[in-house]
Every structure is written in C-alpha cells, then in structure tokens.
Design a protein around this motif. Sequence first.
Motif, PDB file in Angstrom:
ATOM      1  N   ASN A  13       0.792  -1.236   0.000  1.00  0.00           N
ATOM      2  CA  ASN A  13       0.000   0.000   0.000  1.00  0.00           C
ATOM      3  C   ASN A  13       0.820   1.280   0.000  1.00  0.00           C
ATOM      4  N   VAL A  14       1.995   1.248  -0.635  1.00  0.00           N
ATOM      5  CA  VAL A  14       2.767   2.494  -0.752  1.00  0.00           C
ATOM      6  C   VAL A  14       2.580   3.123  -2.136  1.00  0.00           C
ATOM      7  N   GLY A  15       1.815   2.463  -3.030  1.00  0.00           N
ATOM      8  CA  GLY A  15       1.536   3.034  -4.347  1.00  0.00           C
ATOM      9  C   GLY A  15       2.297   2.377  -5.479  1.00  0.00           C
ATOM     10  N   LYS A  16       2.734   1.120  -5.281  1.00  0.00           N
ATOM     11  CA  LYS A  16       3.524   0.444  -6.327  1.00  0.00           C
ATOM     12  C   LYS A  16       2.728   0.282  -7.623  1.00  0.00           C
ATOM     13  N   SER A  17       1.480  -0.179  -7.504  1.00  0.00           N
ATOM     14  CA  SER A  17       0.678  -0.410  -8.713  1.00  0.00           C
ATOM     15  C   SER A  17       0.332   0.898  -9.412  1.00  0.00           C
ATOM     16  N   ILE A  56       8.170  -4.571 -13.830  1.00  0.00           N
ATOM     17  CA  ILE A  56       7.521  -5.563 -12.979  1.00  0.00           C
ATOM     18  C   ILE A  56       6.906  -4.879 -11.764  1.00  0.00           C
ATOM     19  N   ASP A  57       5.634  -5.126 -11.535  1.00  0.00           N
ATOM     20  CA  ASP A  57       4.981  -4.718 -10.293  1.00  0.00           C
ATOM     21  C   ASP A  57       4.937  -5.944  -9.382  1.00  0.00           C
ATOM     22  N   THR A  58       5.119  -5.759  -8.099  1.00  0.00           N
ATOM     23  CA  THR A  58       5.139  -6.896  -7.175  1.00  0.00           C
ATOM     24  C   THR A  58       4.149  -6.697  -6.044  1.00  0.00           C
ATOM     25  N   GLY A  59       3.770  -7.800  -5.441  1.00  0.00           N
ATOM     26  CA  GLY A  59       2.979  -7.722  -4.227  1.00  0.00           C
ATOM     27  C   GLY A  59       3.815  -7.132  -3.104  1.00  0.00           C
ATOM     28  N   GLY A  60       3.165  -6.485  -2.152  1.00  0.00           N
ATOM     29  CA  GLY A  60       3.875  -5.863  -1.042  1.00  0.00           C
ATOM     30  C   GLY A  60       4.630  -6.881  -0.209  1.00  0.00           C
ATOM     31  N   ILE A  61       5.841  -6.502   0.240  1.00  0.00           N
ATOM     32  CA  ILE A  61       6.683  -7.401   1.021  1.00  0.00           C
ATOM     33  C   ILE A  61       6.337  -7.274   2.508  1.00  0.00           C
ATOM     34  N   GLU A  62       5.973  -8.388   3.098  1.00  0.00           N
ATOM     35  CA  GLU A  62       5.762  -8.483   4.545  1.00  0.00           C
ATOM     36  C   GLU A  62       6.807  -9.473   5.068  1.00  0.00           C
ATOM     37  N   PRO A  63       7.989  -8.986   5.493  1.00  0.00           N
ATOM     38  CA  PRO A  63       9.105  -9.908   5.777  1.00  0.00           C
ATOM     39  C   PRO A  63       8.813 -10.985   6.804  1.00  0.00           C
ATOM     40  N   GLU A  64       8.015 -10.705   7.827  1.00  0.00           N
ATOM     41  CA  GLU A  64       7.830 -11.666   8.911  1.00  0.00           C
ATOM     42  C   GLU A  64       6.520 -12.431   8.841  1.00  0.00           C
ATOM     43  N   SER A  65       5.724 -12.231   7.797  1.00  0.00           N
ATOM     44  CA  SER A  65       4.393 -12.828   7.765  1.00  0.00           C
ATOM     45  C   SER A  65       4.462 -14.339   7.593  1.00  0.00           C
ATOM     46  N   LYS A  66       3.589 -15.070   8.308  1.00  0.00           N
ATOM     47  CA  LYS A  66       3.476 -16.533   8.187  1.00  0.00           C
ATOM     48  C   LYS A  66       2.295 -16.920   7.291  1.00  0.00           C
ATOM     49  N   ASP A  67       1.456 -15.949   6.906  1.00  0.00           N
ATOM     50  CA  ASP A  67       0.308 -16.221   6.048  1.00  0.00           C
ATOM     51  C   ASP A  67       0.797 -16.803   4.720  1.00  0.00           C
ATOM     52  N   ILE A  68       0.125 -17.882   4.234  1.00  0.00           N
ATOM     53  CA  ILE A  68       0.611 -18.591   3.044  1.00  0.00           C
ATOM     54  C   ILE A  68       0.645 -17.697   1.810  1.00  0.00           C
ATOM     55  N   ILE A  69      -0.404 -16.886   1.600  1.00  0.00           N
ATOM     56  CA  ILE A  69      -0.433 -16.001   0.429  1.00  0.00           C
ATOM     57  C   ILE A  69       0.613 -14.906   0.572  1.00  0.00           C
ATOM     58  N   LEU A  70       0.693 -14.294   1.764  1.00  0.00           N
ATOM     59  CA  LEU A  70       1.686 -13.236   1.969  1.00  0.00           C
ATOM     60  C   LEU A  70       3.103 -13.780   1.836  1.00  0.00           C
ATOM     61  N   SER A  71       3.306 -15.013   2.281  1.00  0.00           N
ATOM     62  CA  SER A  71       4.631 -15.635   2.141  1.00  0.00           C
ATOM     63  C   SER A  71       4.988 -15.830   0.677  1.00  0.00           C
ATOM     64  N   GLN A  72       4.015 -16.277  -0.133  1.00  0.00           N
ATOM     65  CA  GLN A  72       4.262 -16.449  -1.568  1.00  0.00           C
ATOM     66  C   GLN A  72       4.468 -15.098  -2.248  1.00  0.00           C
ATOM     67  N   VAL A 118      12.695   5.651  -3.975  1.00  0.00           N
ATOM     68  CA  VAL A 118      11.652   6.543  -4.500  1.00  0.00           C
ATOM     69  C   VAL A 118      10.663   6.850  -3.384  1.00  0.00           C
ATOM     70  N   CYS A 119      10.510   8.139  -3.083  1.00  0.00           N
ATOM     71  CA  CYS A 119       9.601   8.571  -2.017  1.00  0.00           C
ATOM     72  C   CYS A 119       8.293   9.042  -2.648  1.00  0.00           C
ATOM     73  N   ASN A 120       7.241   8.259  -2.473  1.00  0.00           N
ATOM     74  CA  ASN A 120       5.959   8.529  -3.132  1.00  0.00           C
ATOM     75  C   ASN A 120       5.045   9.401  -2.255  1.00  0.00           C
ATOM     76  N   LYS A 121       4.003   9.901  -2.906  1.00  0.00           N
ATOM     77  CA  LYS A 121       2.947  10.699  -2.275  1.00  0.00           C
ATOM     78  C   LYS A 121       3.435  12.078  -1.838  1.00  0.00           C
ATOM     79  N   ILE A 122       4.472  12.592  -2.526  1.00  0.00           N
ATOM     80  CA  ILE A 122       4.930  13.969  -2.300  1.00  0.00           C
ATOM     81  C   ILE A 122       4.168  14.849  -3.281  1.00  0.00           C
ATOM     82  N   ASP A 123       2.964  15.243  -2.874  1.00  0.00           N
ATOM     83  CA  ASP A 123       2.048  15.936  -3.790  1.00  0.00           C
ATOM     84  C   ASP A 123       2.228  17.447  -3.797  1.00  0.00           C
ATOM     85  N   TYR A 124       2.941  18.012  -2.805  1.00  0.00           N
ATOM     86  CA  TYR A 124       3.159  19.449  -2.763  1.00  0.00           C
ATOM     87  C   TYR A 124       4.455  19.724  -2.009  1.00  0.00           C
TER      88      TYR A 124
END
Length: 438
Positions: A13-17, A56-72, A118-124
């Motif tokens: 949710n930092v704006g990659k897509s 390439i766009d990627t899914g967000g990285i959650e380094p410590e997550s044990k959730d199967i989808i988040l791990s993949q 890259v620092c995103n959401k710098i709108d002004y």
Amino acid sequence: MGRPVVAIVGRPNVGKSTLFNRIAGKRIAIVEDKPGVTRDRIYAEGEWLNKYFTLIDTGGIEPESKDIILSQMRRQAEIAIETADVILFLVDGIQGLTPTDREVAEMLRKSKNEVVLVCNKIDYNALNESIYEFYELGLGEPIPISASQGLGIGDLLDVVVEKFPSEKDTEYDDDVIKVAVIGKPNAGKSSLVNRILGEDRVIVSDIPGTTRDAIDTRFEVNGDKFVFIDTAGLRKKKKIYENVERYSAIRTLTAIERADVCLIMIDATEGVTEQDKKIAGFAHNNGKASIIIINKWDLIDKDDRTYLKFKNEVKTKLAFMDYAPILYISALTGQRVNRALDLIKQASMNHSMRIRTGTLNDIIGEAVLMNQPPSDKGRRLKIYYATQVGVKPPKFVIFVNDEELMHFSYARYLENQIRNTFEFKGTPIQFEFRQKGD
C-alpha cells in the motif's frame, strides 16, 4: 542479452501499482486502497527516451508474515529482485519511515543490484522535507514523486535508464508471439505457465482466484520470442462480487484482445462447461488464434473409448472453433506440455498467413467448378474474384453479383476449400461478401 528489467518493490500500500500504471502508460495493475491486492509479479513493456524495458509490479513485502499467500507474495518479490537490473524501492512520504521499510532495505542491500529509492505521495512542496528521514536507509538520495499526480516521473525515469547495463537490448522488437492463457478459475493456467517457463513465475495455490491480474512474462527459446499472459480466471457474472473480481474479468478480456494466440484451458475432470464455451467464444469473436488445452488429463480414469468420447464432446460443444487443435496435458506432471510451443508457433504463423490473389482465385474457381453456387428464384450466385485484405486473422473479400444469394452453407464450403489447401490450423478466417461495384 534480453531487455532491461525494472522491478517496483516495497511494503504493501505504498503506491507500487499506481506507479506501475503511470510508467506503463495505462491502467494494467489493479489499483485499490487495500493491502495485498497485487499478489503476483505483473509485467508490462515500458519506454523512456526510446529505450524499452520490462517493468515488474510486485505484491507488497511483509518480511515476517506466516500467512501462506503473503509468504508467496514475498517470494515473488524476491524473485523479481533477483531478476531485475534496476529496483525501484518505493516508500510512503506521508506515513514516513517504518520498521518494514528498514527490513526491505536490508533485503535490497544484500541483492547487490542497482537500487533507486523513490519517495511517493509527495504531492506538494511542503512534504519535501519528509524525504530526509529516508536517508537513514543508506540507499542514496530519495527521489520525490507523486505517482497518482504524475509528478517527478520523468526525473525518476531519467535516473532509471542511466542505470541500464550497456549489454542489454533496449530496442523495440515486434517479432514476439503474445499468448493469453485463459479459462475458468483453478483450471491450471498458472501451473501451465510455470511448467513451460520452468520456474515459479506465477503464484500457484488451490485457492480459486489466486491470480487476480493479467501477468506478462517474456520467454525466449531457440530464437523464438514469446510473451505469456497468465490471466485471472473468468467467473460467471453472478459470482463476481468484489470490485477486484470485476477488474480481473476485464483484465482477461483485455488480455484476449492483446494476444495473438489464446490457450483455452479446460479442466478434464469437469468437461466442457457453459463457462468454457463463453470464454472460448470471447477468443473466437475477437478473431484470435486458439489452442484448446485439456488439463488434468492424468486424473481421468481411461478406457479405449475415453479419448474419442472426450474429443467428440469438445468438437460438439465448441463446434464454432473446429479449427483449433486440441492438446491433452497434465500441467502438474508435464505430460505433453512440450508440444504446446510448437502448436503456438504454428497457430501464430497461420494467423498471419497471406495468400497471393492469383492463388486464392484459382482455389475459388476450382471450388465453383466442383460445386456450383446456389440460386434463388432463377437467379444464380456469381463469384467474380477474391482478395485477402487482412491478417490476424486472415480476412478475405469475395466480390459477387448479389451478396444476398450467398448462403451460409456455401460460404462454409468455400472456407473448407481454402483450409484444405492452406490448412490455417489454429486460426479463424473471416469472409466479407461484396457486390461488384461496392
């Protein structure tokens, strides 16, 4: 050496897509204010200053997550990092530096690849000061942008293209066969792509709907270049509840429109369903070359009539695309998957085939001599000449004395005569009948 690869990574949710869509120039990735919407690596062609690259766009990285989808998702991001020549590490200028950002930065430092912070959401301008805390990551000067507003994108891309390895090919090429893999959810589309590519490019799980985006993967073998588009499975409309699922259905239709060849995946354990017919119909109506892939063939109990019975079912229910070859495979075991590329190349070649006008008229003339055109109320259809006016799919215009005298059955007869000579295996061919003088 292939095209330069640019990967966009960061926490969810930092704006990659949004940045991906901005650089690609169109809305390819699903953008929604919900973490985890982008699950797989999504590929697109990018261009800046006449230099072409794969983005390439990627899914967000959650380094410590044990959730199967988040791990993949994390594993997919790691593969993108390993593949990339330049990595865009995206952080949120409004939310500021987080512990997850630090962990991702540590992962990137170990990669030894070119990294652009890259620092995103710098709108002004007032937000510009918020970028300074990101110097702490030790990845150089942060580049301020606003992906949603399109601010700073040109400056960012100037930096990116300067970091491309000199041996990489940044020229445009149009000799690529684009292949869309389409079908119902859980038919094995991702498994087939992974089997062909020989690596886990796409997340595969038994959870229906895991692949939500259309994913472009470049692939080259023996000098032949392919782009595989693995798509989210099309559900019946009444089962599309979420906005994300609606977007995925649109991505599938868009993938079909972009493709040269469609692989229509059918689950052998379910047979040819109404939904399969609709999906095949989308490819046929768009004039795409098609191959029918019967997957999970290894799970079928067989006797000496099983193959013929299933083939007749396919031919009956998909009679409108009887030009499409049928391949029985197991994506899981790899059974007969090696034949897919040869069929794709043949279908693509036939999809682009041109027939000389003289040869075409010889075929039509011989067909007329063998079977006279129909007549109605004393008036007989006369065929003057024919010419090919297009490819992808091959399209023919036939000039006649009265187009209303052309019966469907005779048009099909002419198509069969052309196919008997040139085959056109794997591709539809289209006819237009015009009265002479039109």
